[in-house]
Design a protein around this motif. Structure first.
Motif, PDB file in Angstrom:
ATOM      1  N   TRP A   1       1.333  -1.632  -0.126  1.00 43.19           N
ATOM      2  CA  TRP A   1       0.262   0.360   0.356  1.00 43.19           C
ATOM      3  C   TRP A   1       0.764   1.322  -0.123  1.00 43.19           C
ATOM      4  O   TRP A   1       0.406   2.066  -0.761  1.00 43.19           O
ATOM      5  CB  TRP A   1      -0.903  -0.010   1.555  1.00 43.19           C
ATOM      6  CG  TRP A   1      -1.723   1.228   1.385  1.00 43.19           C
ATOM      7  CD1 TRP A   1      -3.266   1.383   0.886  1.00 43.19           C
ATOM      8  CD2 TRP A   1      -1.482   2.532   2.645  1.00 43.19           C
ATOM      9  NE1 TRP A   1      -3.201   2.564   1.645  1.00 43.19           N
ATOM     10  CE2 TRP A   1      -2.372   2.861   2.140  1.00 43.19           C
ATOM     11  CE3 TRP A   1      -0.903   2.483   3.305  1.00 43.19           C
ATOM     12  CZ2 TRP A   1      -2.881   4.380   2.795  1.00 43.19           C
ATOM     13  CZ3 TRP A   1      -0.662   3.852   4.081  1.00 43.19           C
ATOM     14  CH2 TRP A   1      -2.202   4.494   4.148  1.00 43.19           C
ATOM     15  N   ARG A   2       1.867   1.342   1.036  1.00 38.28           N
ATOM     16  CA  ARG A   2       2.539   2.447   1.148  1.00 38.28           C
ATOM     17  C   ARG A   2       3.591   1.965  -0.217  1.00 38.28           C
ATOM     18  O   ARG A   2       4.317   3.674  -0.447  1.00 38.28           O
ATOM     19  CB  ARG A   2       2.924   2.639   1.750  1.00 38.28           C
ATOM     20  CG  ARG A   2       4.617   1.467   2.280  1.00 38.28           C
ATOM     21  CD  ARG A   2       5.499   1.492   3.935  1.00 38.28           C
ATOM     22  NE  ARG A   2       6.639   0.498   4.120  1.00 38.28           N
ATOM     23  CZ  ARG A   2       7.249   1.040   4.348  1.00 38.28           C
ATOM     24  NH1 ARG A   2       7.235   1.817   5.300  1.00 38.28           N
ATOM     25  NH2 ARG A   2       7.652  -0.598   4.815  1.00 38.28           N
TER      26      ARG A   2
ATOM     27  N   LYS B   1       1.784   3.591  -3.567  1.00 42.74           N
ATOM     28  CA  LYS B   1       1.771   5.705  -3.522  1.00 42.74           C
ATOM     29  C   LYS B   1       2.731   6.189  -4.300  1.00 42.74           C
ATOM     30  O   LYS B   1       2.904   7.284  -4.398  1.00 42.74           O
ATOM     31  CB  LYS B   1       1.730   6.353  -2.143  1.00 42.74           C
ATOM     32  CG  LYS B   1       0.078   6.162  -1.770  1.00 42.74           C
ATOM     33  CD  LYS B   1      -0.555   6.795  -0.241  1.00 42.74           C
ATOM     34  CE  LYS B   1      -0.143   5.936   0.735  1.00 42.74           C
ATOM     35  NZ  LYS B   1      -0.284   7.019   2.085  1.00 42.74           N
TER      36      LYS B   1
END
Lengths: 280, 280
Positions: A113-114, A117
Motif C-alpha cells: 500500500w505505501r 503510492k
C-alpha cells in the motif's frame, strides 16, 4: 566495452546468493577511481538528456517512467548512488522515496500500500531507497511475519512489478553488494569522522550478527523476484566509484532501450512566429 | 562582494513593481557567463555540504527545513534553476513539488490545502515550482476569484508563511524576473529547436497579451507578502548564468544564517570500535 552492463550484472539463473558475486570491482569497466570518475561524468551528461526526453514524453501523454530500486546492507551506498548518480537528473523529474520501518498506520494496510503510492508518474524517474523488498528481507530475518506470509509475498511482489511493467514503469532493481569486512571498514570510518557520526546507529552493529541471515534472505529475494521483465542486478559496491559507474551504466542502457525521442508537436510554427512579432 | 546577495535582491519597501528592478544582469556579481559558471561551481559544492548538515540535523530531531519558492512568467527559468542549482543537493534530501492548475478535488478545498501537504519535512530542502502565489497571480489576472477573495488571500498567505517560519521552515521566495522581449526571444528559440517544441504552449503567447496585468499582480503580491521573515527576492533572470548565481548565493546565505553543524552524537566510541573488532 563488449557485453552490456546489464548482462554483466544481472542475476544469473541458479546463482542467487550474494557470495556468488564479486563485491570488489571486477575487470569489466573502468580500471580505477580516476577512470571511473571520467566515465561517470560522461554517463551523467547522457542520463540528463535521456531524462529530459522521458519528461518531455510524459507531458505529451506517454505513460512511461523508470523506477530505480536501491537495496543493500547498511553503509552499502544507497545514499551515495543518490548523490553521485541520481543527482545527474533534473530534480523536477525525480520522485525520491525512502522507506523506513512501517508506521502504525502503514501496518494496518497490505505491505504494498505505501509502496504503490510512491510509484513514479509518467515521465518521472522514481528512486526507492529501500523498498517493498524490506518486507521479505528484514521481515524474514527478524521473523516479523510468518514464513507462509513471507513466502506469499514473493508472488505478490512479482505480480505487482508485472503490473507496473505492463503499465509503462520500467523497474530497475540494484542490490548494492558489499562484503562483511568492507562494512566494518566503513562503520569504523564513520566512528572516526565527526561529520559522519550522525549516520551511525548502534543497531547497524547488531545487524552484523545476522549478516549470514541477511545474505540468505537476499538470496531468496533475488532468486524468487528476478524476472525477465524486472531483473535484479548485483552491483559490486566495495569500491564507490565502481558502484556509481555500474548503476549509471545500467540506467543509461535502460533508457536507451526505451528509444526515447522528443515528442513531435503539431503546431503551425510560421503562424506562431507571426504572433510573436514585436508590436509596431 | 560587499553587500550580501540577499540584501541586493530583496524587495525594497515601496518598490514592488517588476519594472522597478533590472531583468538584465546588474553590476553586482560575476561579470560574464564563464565567471558565473565558475562561481556557481563553488557555490554548488558549499550548498551540498550545507544540505548534508541540514539533513543530518533532521535525523537528530532538529525541526528545521528550507523551502525555495520559484515564481516567474513562462520561460523565466524555474526549470533551469532546478536543473542548475537544485541539482547540487542530494536528491534524498529534496522534496520537489510542481503546482499546475488545481484539480477538481483540490478546488473543493481552501487554496492552501494542496500547498501545505508539500511543505518539506525536517532536514529537507523543499522546492516549489509555482506555488500558493498562483492563487493571487493567475487567479487575479484571469479573475478566477472575486477581488475580495484575492484581497483576503494575501493575509492568509502571510499567516501561513508566518506559521511555517515559526515551526522551523525558512521560506525563500524568488521571483525570476525576465522582460517582455527576453520572453519573446526564448519562445522563438523554442520554436526553432525541435528538442524544445514540447515546452511550447500556445497559451504562453495568449498570456503575453496580459503581461502588464501579470506585472501588476506581481507588484501586489510582492508588496503585500514580502515580510521581514519571509521576504521576496527579485532575481534578474534575462541571463541564465546570472539567475543561477543569484539564486545559489541567496540559498547559501540562507543556509549559513542557520549556523548548521553536524549533530553531536552521544556514543561510546571506544566500546563501539571494540564491538567492530574482526572475529578471531
Amino acid at each position: 566495452m563488449g557485453r552490456s552492463a546489464r548482462s554483466t550484472f544481472v542475476v544469473q539463473p541458479g546463482k542467487t546468493h550474494p557470495r556468488d558475486y564479486p563485491a570488489d570491482a571486477p575487470s569489466k569497466g573502468p580500471d580505477d577511481k580516476s577512470e571511473g570518475a571520467a566515465d561517470l561524468s560522461g554517463l551523467r551528461s547522457k542520463l540528463a538528456v535521456q531524462q529530459e526526453m522521458l519528461y518531455a514524453c510524459g507531458t505529451a501523454g506517454d505513460p512511461r517512467s523508470i523506477l530505480l530500486v536501491l537495496q543493500g546492507m547498511d553503509t552499502s551506498g544507497k545514499g551515495g548512488v543518490s548523490s553521485d548518480v541520481v543527482s545527474a537528473f533534473n530534480p523536477a523529474g525525480v520522485h525520491f522515496a525512502s522507506f523506513k520501518a512501517p508506521t502504525p498506520k502503514e501496518l494496518k494496510h497490505d505491505f504494498l500500500w505505501r509502496i504503490h503510492k510512491q510509484v513514479p508518474a509518467a515521465g518521472q524517474v522514481g528512486v526507492f531507497d529501500r523498498s517493498h523488498y524490506e518486507d521479505v528481507l528484514v521481515a524474514k530475518v527478524r521473523k516479523l511475519a510468518a514464513d507462509s506470509v513471507i513466502e506469499e509475498r514473493y508472488s505478490r511482489i512479482n505480480d505487482f512489478e508485472a503490473e507496473l511493467t505492463a503499465t509503462g514503469v520500467t523497474v530497475v532493481k540494484c542490490f548494492l553488494h558489499i562484503d562483511f569486512n568492507e562494512q566494518r571498514q566503513r562503520l569504523l570510518a564513520w566512528l572516526d569522522d565527526p561529520t559522519k557520526h550522525w549516520k551511525f546507529r548502534e543497531g547497524d552493529i547488531d545487524d552484523r550478527q545476522l549478516w549470514p541471515d541477511f545474505e540468505d534472505a537476499y538470496a531468496a529475494a533475488l532468486g524468487r523476484c528476478s524476472t525477465a521483465q524486472s531483473p535484479w542486478y548485483v552491483i559490486p559496491s566495495n569500491k564507490k566509484w565502481y558502484r556509481n559507474w555500474a548503476v549509471a551504466s545500467i540506467m543509461l542502457e535502460t533508457f536507451e532501450d526505451m528509444k526515447l525521442t522528443y515528442p513531435e508537436v503539431d503546431l503551425d510554427f510560421q503562424r506562431l512566429k507571426e504572433r510573436l512579432a514585436p508590436p509596431n
